[in-house]
Design a protein around this motif. Structure first.
Motif, PDB file in Angstrom:
ATOM      1  N   VAL A  74      14.729  51.020 -24.536  1.00 26.05           N
ATOM      2  CA  VAL A  74      15.359  51.655 -23.378  1.00 26.05           C
ATOM      3  C   VAL A  74      16.270  50.682 -22.632  1.00 26.05           C
ATOM      4  N   THR A  75      17.465  51.168 -22.301  1.00 22.92           N
ATOM      5  CA  THR A  75      18.347  50.492 -21.356  1.00 22.92           C
ATOM      6  C   THR A  75      18.387  51.352 -20.106  1.00 22.92           C
ATOM      7  N   ALA A  76      17.967  50.792 -18.974  1.00 23.49           N
ATOM      8  CA  ALA A  76      17.853  51.572 -17.738  1.00 23.49           C
ATOM      9  C   ALA A  76      18.843  51.083 -16.694  1.00 23.49           C
ATOM     10  N   CYS A  77      19.688  51.980 -16.213  1.00 21.53           N
ATOM     11  CA  CYS A  77      20.633  51.659 -15.136  1.00 21.53           C
ATOM     12  C   CYS A  77      20.004  52.051 -13.796  1.00 21.53           C
ATOM     13  N   GLU A  78      20.083  51.156 -12.832  1.00 23.17           N
ATOM     14  CA  GLU A  78      19.593  51.449 -11.491  1.00 23.17           C
ATOM     15  C   GLU A  78      20.486  50.745 -10.479  1.00 23.17           C
ATOM     16  N   ILE A  79      21.118  51.539  -9.611  1.00 27.53           N
ATOM     17  CA  ILE A  79      22.101  50.999  -8.670  1.00 27.53           C
ATOM     18  C   ILE A  79      21.457  50.252  -7.507  1.00 27.53           C
ATOM     19  N   ASP A  80      20.207  50.591  -7.176  1.00 27.11           N
ATOM     20  CA  ASP A  80      19.510  49.942  -6.067  1.00 27.11           C
ATOM     21  C   ASP A  80      18.863  48.649  -6.561  1.00 27.11           C
ATOM     22  N   VAL A  81      19.198  47.526  -5.925  1.00 31.77           N
ATOM     23  CA  VAL A  81      18.739  46.227  -6.407  1.00 31.77           C
ATOM     24  C   VAL A  81      17.220  46.081  -6.324  1.00 31.77           C
ATOM     25  N   LYS A  82      16.599  46.594  -5.264  1.00 37.37           N
ATOM     26  CA  LYS A  82      15.142  46.475  -5.133  1.00 37.37           C
ATOM     27  C   LYS A  82      14.414  47.268  -6.213  1.00 37.37           C
ATOM     28  N   LYS A  83      14.927  48.460  -6.514  1.00 39.05           N
ATOM     29  CA  LYS A  83      14.303  49.278  -7.566  1.00 39.05           C
ATOM     30  C   LYS A  83      14.476  48.623  -8.931  1.00 39.05           C
ATOM     31  N   SER A  84      15.666  48.061  -9.187  1.00 38.88           N
ATOM     32  CA  SER A  84      15.896  47.420 -10.486  1.00 38.88           C
ATOM     33  C   SER A  84      15.021  46.180 -10.646  1.00 38.88           C
ATOM     34  N   GLU A  85      14.845  45.408  -9.572  1.00 40.94           N
ATOM     35  CA  GLU A  85      13.984  44.218  -9.624  1.00 40.94           C
ATOM     36  C   GLU A  85      12.520  44.618  -9.835  1.00 40.94           C
ATOM     37  N   ALA A  86      12.094  45.690  -9.154  1.00 39.77           N
ATOM     38  CA  ALA A  86      10.712  46.148  -9.299  1.00 39.77           C
ATOM     39  C   ALA A  86      10.449  46.635 -10.726  1.00 39.77           C
ATOM     40  N   LEU A  87      11.399  47.369 -11.314  1.00 42.77           N
ATOM     41  CA  LEU A  87      11.217  47.877 -12.667  1.00 42.77           C
ATOM     42  C   LEU A  87      11.186  46.736 -13.682  1.00 42.77           C
ATOM     43  N   THR A  88      12.028  45.742 -13.484  1.00 40.25           N
ATOM     44  CA  THR A  88      12.014  44.571 -14.366  1.00 40.25           C
ATOM     45  C   THR A  88      10.647  43.876 -14.293  1.00 40.25           C
ATOM     46  N   HIS A  89      10.153  43.709 -13.071  1.00 38.71           N
ATOM     47  CA  HIS A  89       8.829  43.098 -12.866  1.00 38.71           C
ATOM     48  C   HIS A  89       7.734  43.914 -13.545  1.00 38.71           C
ATOM     49  N   ASN A  90       7.745  45.231 -13.329  1.00 39.59           N
ATOM     50  CA  ASN A  90       6.703  46.096 -13.874  1.00 39.59           C
ATOM     51  C   ASN A  90       6.732  46.137 -15.397  1.00 39.59           C
ATOM     52  N   ALA A  91       7.933  46.123 -15.978  1.00 37.26           N
ATOM     53  CA  ALA A  91       8.045  46.072 -17.435  1.00 37.26           C
ATOM     54  C   ALA A  91       7.406  44.787 -17.963  1.00 37.26           C
ATOM     55  N   GLY A  92       7.581  43.684 -17.222  1.00 37.55           N
ATOM     56  CA  GLY A  92       7.015  42.400 -17.627  1.00 37.55           C
ATOM     57  C   GLY A  92       5.501  42.389 -17.598  1.00 37.55           C
ATOM     58  N   ILE A  93       4.901  42.856 -16.503  1.00 38.28           N
ATOM     59  CA  ILE A  93       3.435  42.802 -16.394  1.00 38.28           C
ATOM     60  C   ILE A  93       2.758  43.787 -17.340  1.00 38.28           C
ATOM     61  N   LEU A  94       3.516  44.814 -17.801  1.00 37.14           N
ATOM     62  CA  LEU A  94       2.962  45.794 -18.730  1.00 37.14           C
ATOM     63  C   LEU A  94       3.246  45.449 -20.188  1.00 37.14           C
ATOM     64  N   GLY A  95       3.883  44.293 -20.395  1.00 33.45           N
ATOM     65  CA  GLY A  95       4.182  43.854 -21.754  1.00 33.45           C
ATOM     66  C   GLY A  95       5.268  44.652 -22.435  1.00 33.45           C
ATOM     67  N   LEU A  96       6.207  45.179 -21.655  1.00 33.72           N
ATOM     68  CA  LEU A  96       7.257  46.047 -22.209  1.00 33.72           C
ATOM     69  C   LEU A  96       8.658  45.462 -22.068  1.00 33.72           C
ATOM     70  N   LYS A  97       8.758  44.183 -21.720  1.00 31.94           N
ATOM     71  CA  LYS A  97      10.056  43.576 -21.431  1.00 31.94           C
ATOM     72  C   LYS A  97      10.983  43.567 -22.642  1.00 31.94           C
ATOM     73  N   GLU A  98      10.411  43.490 -23.847  1.00 30.99           N
ATOM     74  CA  GLU A  98      11.251  43.461 -25.045  1.00 30.99           C
ATOM     75  C   GLU A  98      11.835  44.828 -25.361  1.00 30.99           C
ATOM     76  N   ARG A  99      11.201  45.895 -24.848  1.00 33.96           N
ATOM     77  CA  ARG A  99      11.679  47.247 -25.144  1.00 33.96           C
ATOM     78  C   ARG A  99      12.447  47.877 -23.992  1.00 33.96           C
ATOM     79  N   LEU A 100      12.359  47.279 -22.810  1.00 25.04           N
ATOM     80  CA  LEU A 100      13.001  47.873 -21.633  1.00 25.04           C
ATOM     81  C   LEU A 100      13.886  46.853 -20.932  1.00 25.04           C
ATOM     82  N   THR A 101      15.189  47.123 -20.941  1.00 27.43           N
ATOM     83  CA  THR A 101      16.169  46.278 -20.264  1.00 27.43           C
ATOM     84  C   THR A 101      16.700  47.012 -19.047  1.00 27.43           C
TER      85      THR A 101
END
Length: 401
Positions: free
Chosen positions: A114-141
């Protein structure tokens, strides 16, 4: 964006406490306690609002919600699982409006890239963080960008593009028409479809299905998505080179089990396909059926009468049905009729637990509850309706499926 173990422990300790009381108690004490109090209180409030929607994700204590609006607008995880079921494992997905990203996290968990676009910086930072702690960083950019700007400059091809346009105006007013939402997917359709052969648009449950059918180019299918009988969204499936194949009403229960009903937005009138109750009293029937909100929205009476031929409609404008046959897979609520209620028996029910449903009746459900001091709850239902032109009340018991 990070969250310390000390902050996590504070959130855990106070998760059941009133956020307003906590705000008064700990105001201005961030430095003294060595935790970001405002952030911690935000997490407590947001988690309380989202707990029923995304319990699996919130089971991870390091999961971050960027703001309370994100928790309110988050996709229910069971609905996100349904979205994911429509896409082949291994697909490449572009999400134009990530938000909290529950759909994207679910796509990634189920083997999509998945490539996810998010215009709000706080939401994009939170999603990046959450993908990391869930072990999904390689599949979600996650990309902090305006999605339509990204699309206009992109040369990649995606198996599916997904979008849940913002349905709130800058003043907080709810929006329904696709052209009013942000981004305007219809306006950017030509550019979007250069990058994919399939586009899924999550839209308002209030959109007119026939209007979608008649105005959306390359429309392949419409999904009316319900959760526990309540219509939550209309999912529009657009595919290049495909004809319109109809509508699926998908109802997801509390356990995440999906039941479906297929229809075609037939122009057939209700009167020509439905049978109307012909017995003197509804007590002459054994079972009562209430279609879920998705069936009501589609008006799929022809398909309903074909699949369940032994149904009798209460009244022309009362969308409730009776039968002597038990249909365990009926798309909606199935009940066994217990008794008919008159004014005397209604008054005798004062203070009892009873769910109330009013259909084509002089009083609303809240008015009935207030008038007879009834408390919502339990598996017993009071149905107030017009039966063969006469207002009546019935007591019925819900049947588990």
């Amino acid at each position: 964006m990070e969250i310390s173990e000390k902050t996590v422990n504070f959130i855990k300790e106070h998760l059941k406490d009133d956020p307003n009381g906590l705000r008064l108690k700990y105001s201005g004490k961030s430095e003294m306690m060595d935790i970001p109090i405002d952030f911690a209180l935000l997490q407590i409030e947001a988690r309380r609002k989202a707990q029923k929607k995304i319990p699996t994700y919130l089971a991870n204590p390091f999961f971050i919600i960027p703001d309370t609006l994100a928790s309110e607008q988050a996709t229910n995880e069971t609905i996100a699982q349904f979205h994911s079921s429509l896409v082949k494992t291994g697909s490449r997905i572009l999400d134009l409006t990530a938000g909290l990203g529950i759909d994207d996290l679910t796509f990634a968990k189920n083997g999509m890239t998945v490539t996810a676009c998010e215009i709000d910086v706080k939401k994009s930072e939170a999603l990046t963080h959450n993908a990391g702690i869930l072990g999904l960083k390689e599949r979600l950019t996650v990309i902090n960008t305006d999605s339509m700007d990204f699309v206009s400059k992109c040369n990649n091809h995606y198996d599916v593009i997904f979008s849940d346009p913002a349905r709130r105006s800058t003043t907080g007013r709810r929006l329904h028409a696709l052209s009013d939402c942000q981004p305007d997917i219809l306006k950017g359709m030509d550019t979007i479809m250069q990058l994919t052969d399939r586009l899924l648009i999550k839209s308002s449950p209030l959109l007119d299905l026939k209007l979608i059918r008649d105005t959306v180019d390359n429309l392949n299918h419409i999904y009316v998505v319900c959760h526990k009988g309540e219509c939550k969204e209309v999912l529009i499936d657009i595919r290049k080179g495909h004809d319109f194949s109809g509508v699926t009403v998908a109802d997801i229960d509390s356990k995440g089990i999906i039941s479906t009903f297929e229809c075609h937005l037939s122009p057939t009138s209700e009167a020509s396909v439905l049978k109307y109750a012909d017995r003197n009293t509804p007590m002459d029937y054994r079972y009562l059926y209430e279609p879920n909100a998705g069936i009501m929205k589609t008006g799929a009476w022809e398909e309903l009468s074909q699949e369940f031929p032994d149904l009798w409609k209460a009244d022309q404008n009362t969308h409730l049905f009776f039968s002597d046959t038990l249909f365990r897979h009926f798309p909606g609520r199935t009940l066994e009729i217990l008794s008919r209620l008159d004014k005397k028996t209604l008054k005798a029910m004062k203070g009892k637990k009873c769910n109330i449903v009013a259909r084509n009746y002089p009083l609303s459900a809240p008015d009935i509850a207030k008038k007879y001091s009834l408390i919502p709850g339990d598996t017993t239902f009071l149905y107030a309706m017009r039966y063969k032109g006469t207002p009546i009340c019935l007591l019925a018991e819900s049947i588990s499926k």
